[in-house]
Scaffold this motif. Structure first.
Motif, short mmCIF file in Angstrom:
data_model
loop_
_atom_site.label_atom_id
_atom_site.label_comp_id
_atom_site.label_asym_id
_atom_site.label_seq_id
_atom_site.Cartn_x
_atom_site.Cartn_y
_atom_site.Cartn_z
N THR A 52 -5.20 -6.53 7.02
CA THR A 52 -6.34 -7.17 6.35
C THR A 52 -6.67 -8.47 7.09
O THR A 52 -5.90 -8.92 7.93
N ASN A 103 1.57 -3.58 4.06
CA ASN A 103 1.44 -2.19 4.51
C ASN A 103 0.01 -1.86 4.92
O ASN A 103 -0.40 -0.71 4.90
N VAL A 104 -0.75 -2.89 5.27
CA VAL A 104 -2.15 -2.69 5.61
C VAL A 104 -2.62 -3.89 6.43
O VAL A 104 -2.10 -4.99 6.27
N LEU A 108 -8.21 0.32 -0.08
CA LEU A 108 -8.15 -1.13 0.15
C LEU A 108 -8.78 -1.90 -1.00
O LEU A 108 -8.32 -2.99 -1.37
N ARG A 135 0.83 -1.20 0.00
CA ARG A 135 0.00 0.00 0.00
C ARG A 135 0.87 1.25 0.00
O ARG A 135 1.82 1.37 0.77
#
Lengths: 102, 325
Positions: B280, B277-278, B255, B240
Motif C-alpha cells: 500500500t 501482506n499487501v 484492499l 490480508r
C-alpha cells in the motif's frame, strides 16, 4: 399396477428401505474421518460435530492420539525427536476404588 | 499411579495415557512422564527483519534470528504455515540446534533479538524459555509471535523473559475461534491483558478473512476491545488473507476491506494501525498522532526513514510508544 400393489410397495419403502438408508447415512456420518478431518472427502460429519462439541477440551483440531512407540523410541535414539522433560504437567492418580484423582 | 498425565500448558489441558501425545502433537506421555519431542529441533531458522514478524515499534530496522519447531495447539483453517504448524514432528526433518547454538548464530549474524515464530512457540515452551534466558544474558531481546492460546500460569512464568510480542487476535467472537481455529477466544484475550500488565511490548495482528470476520460489527468489536482493555497505543496490524490450507473457497481480502478496517480502528481510537501482506502507499508507516508526520516510513520490511529521536517525534516532540533503541 393396481392400487393394492402400489400401497404395498410404499409400505415396504417406508418400513424397510427408508430406515435402512437412514441407518447407513448415520453410520457413515459418525465414522472417524481420520486426521485430515472431513476435508479428506471421508465423511464423518457427526464425528466431527461431536468432537468439536462444547467444552474447551473438545474444540481441539485433533484429540490426543497414540503413537507407534517402537518407532518413536528409535526416532528419539537417533536424535530426530527428543525426550526433554516438559514443564506444566500433572500426574493423574487412581485411588483404591480405581477412581482418578488429581 | 495410573501412568496418566495431564498437560497444563494450554487450555486444551490434554489428559494423556502412556504413549499418547497431545493435540499439539509435540508433547507426549512417555513412560509416565510428559516430554517435549522438539526441544532443540527447529524446522525453520532464518534471519529476518523484525518488521516481518510483524513488530513495528520494537527496534525498527534490526534483524531477528527466527526459529520454529513443528506443531501448534490450534488448527486455523487458513494457516499460512500449515506445512510445519500442522505437521507431526516425525514428518518434518529438523535441524539440531540447542539454545546455546541459537544464541551464538544470532550473534554471528548480527541479530538484535531472537524471535520464536512461524508456528506456535507455546508448544515448544521449554526450548523458548532456555533460549530466551541465554539470549537475555547475551544482551539480546526476545520476541514471541503467538496466537496466545496458553494458560495463565505458564504465561506469567515466561513473560519476564520476553521483550516484545505480537499476538494474533483472530476475531473477537468465540464461535469464530471454535469453528475456524479450534480454540476459544477467552484465553487469548487473557494473554493479551497479562502481557500488557507485565510490561511486555505488545502488538496485535488480525487476519481479515472475507465473509468470516470482516463485518463492521466484528471489526468494531475487536478494535473497541483493544482500545478499552489494552489501550489506544497498542499497534494493530490488519493482515490480508490469501486462500490456503483448508480455506481455499474464498478470494484474498479486497484492499477496500483493509482500508475500511483501518478506518474503523482509527474511529475506535487506536493510534497505530497498519495494513500487512499487501503493498500500500502508507499502510506500513507510523504517523505521529499529534502532528500527523510520518515518523517511521517503511517500504515493506525496509526502513526508509526513521524520524524518532529518543522515543519522540522529531517534528513535535510527542512521545511515540515503543522500544526504539
Amino acid at each position: 399396477m393396481d392400487c393394492g400393489n402400489r400401497i404395498l410397495i410404499m409400505h415396504y419403502m417406508k418400513l424397510t428401505l427408508l430406515p435402512m438408508a437412514l441407518a447407513l447415512t448415520v453410520a457413515v456420518a459418525a465414522r472417524d474421518p481420520g486426521e485430515g478431518g472431513t476435508d479428506t472427502g471421508r465423511t464423518g460429519i457427526l464425528w466431527e460435530m461431536v468432537s468439536r462439541a462444547e467444552s474447551v477440551r473438545t474444540v481441539a483440531v485433533r484429540p490426543p492420539s497414540f503413537v507407534d512407540m517402537e518407532r518413536f523410541r528409535e526416532l528419539i535414539r537417533r536424535g530426530f525427536l527428543t525426550r526433554h522433560p516438559a514443564k506444566w504437567s500433572m500426574a493423574l492418580e487412581e485411588d483404591s476404588t480405581g477412581e482418578e484423582r488429581r | 499411579m495410573s501412568g496418566r498425565v495431564q498437560c497444563l500448558l494450554c487450555p486444551h489441558t490434554c489428559e494423556l495415557e502412556e504413549g499418547q501425545r497431545g493435540t499439539c502433537r509435540v508433547r507426549m506421555n512417555l513412560d509416565g512422564e510428559l516430554v517435549s519431542l522438539v526441544y532443540g529441533r527447529p524446522v525453520a531458522a532464518h534471519v529476518d527483519p523484525v518488521e516481518k514478524k510483524p513488530v513495528y515499534h520494537y527496534l525498527p530496522g534490526t534483524r531477528t534470528f527466527s526459529i520454529a519447531t513443528a506443531g501448534c495447539n490450534l488448527g486455523c483453517e487458513f494457516c499460512q504455515n500449515w506445512e510445519i504448524s500442522q505437521a507431526a514432528p516425525e514428518d518434518v526433518p529438523p535441524y539440531r540446534m540447542e539454545p546455546e547454538e541459537v544464541v551464538s548464530r544470532a550473534e554471528e549474524t548480527g541479530c538484535s533479538s531472537v524471535a520464536y515464530t512461524y508456528t506456535e512457540p507455546i508448544v515448544f515452551y521449554e526450548y523458548v524459555e532456555d533460549t530466551a534466558r541465554l539470549a537475555r544474558e547475551a544482551g539480546m531481546g526476545n520476541i514471541m509471535v503467538t496466537a496466545g492460546y496458553i494458560n495463565e500460569g505458564p504465561l506469567r512464568e515466561l513473560a519476564p523473559l520476553i521483550d516484545a510480542a505480537n499476538v494474533d487476535l483472530k476475531s473477537i467472537r468465540d464461535d469464530y475461534y471454535r469453528s475456524v481455529c479450534h480454540g476459544t477466544v477467552g484465553p487469548v484475550l487473557n494473554t493479551l491483558q497479562v502481557l500488557r500488565e507485565m510490561g511486555v511490548w505488545l502488538e496485535a495482528t488480525n487476519l481479515v478473512v472475507p465473509g468470516l470476520n470482516d463485518s463492521e460489527e466484528d471489526l468494531e468489536g475487536l478494535c473497541s476491545w483493544i482500545a478499552e482493555n489494552l489501550g489506544r497505543d497498542v499497534p494493530l496490524h490488519f493482515s490480508r488473507f490469501f486462500p490456503t490450507y483448508r480455506m481455499t473457497d474464498r478470494p484474498p481480502t479486497p484492499l477496500e476491506t483493509l482500508e475500511r478496517a483501518g478506518e474503523i480502528a482509527s474511529a475506535a481510537g487506536l493510534r497505530y494501525v497498519y495494513v500487512g501482506n499487501v503493498v500500500t502507499g502508507s499502510g506500513d508507516d507510523t504517523f505521529c498522532p499529534e502532528c500527523g508526520r510520518a515518523v517511521v516510513r517503511r517500504d515493506r520490511f525496509r526502513i526508509v526513514e526513521n524520524g524518532i529521536e529518543d522515543g519522540r517525534c522529531a517534528g513535535c516532540g510527542r512521545e511515540i510508544p515503543g522500544v526504539w533503541q
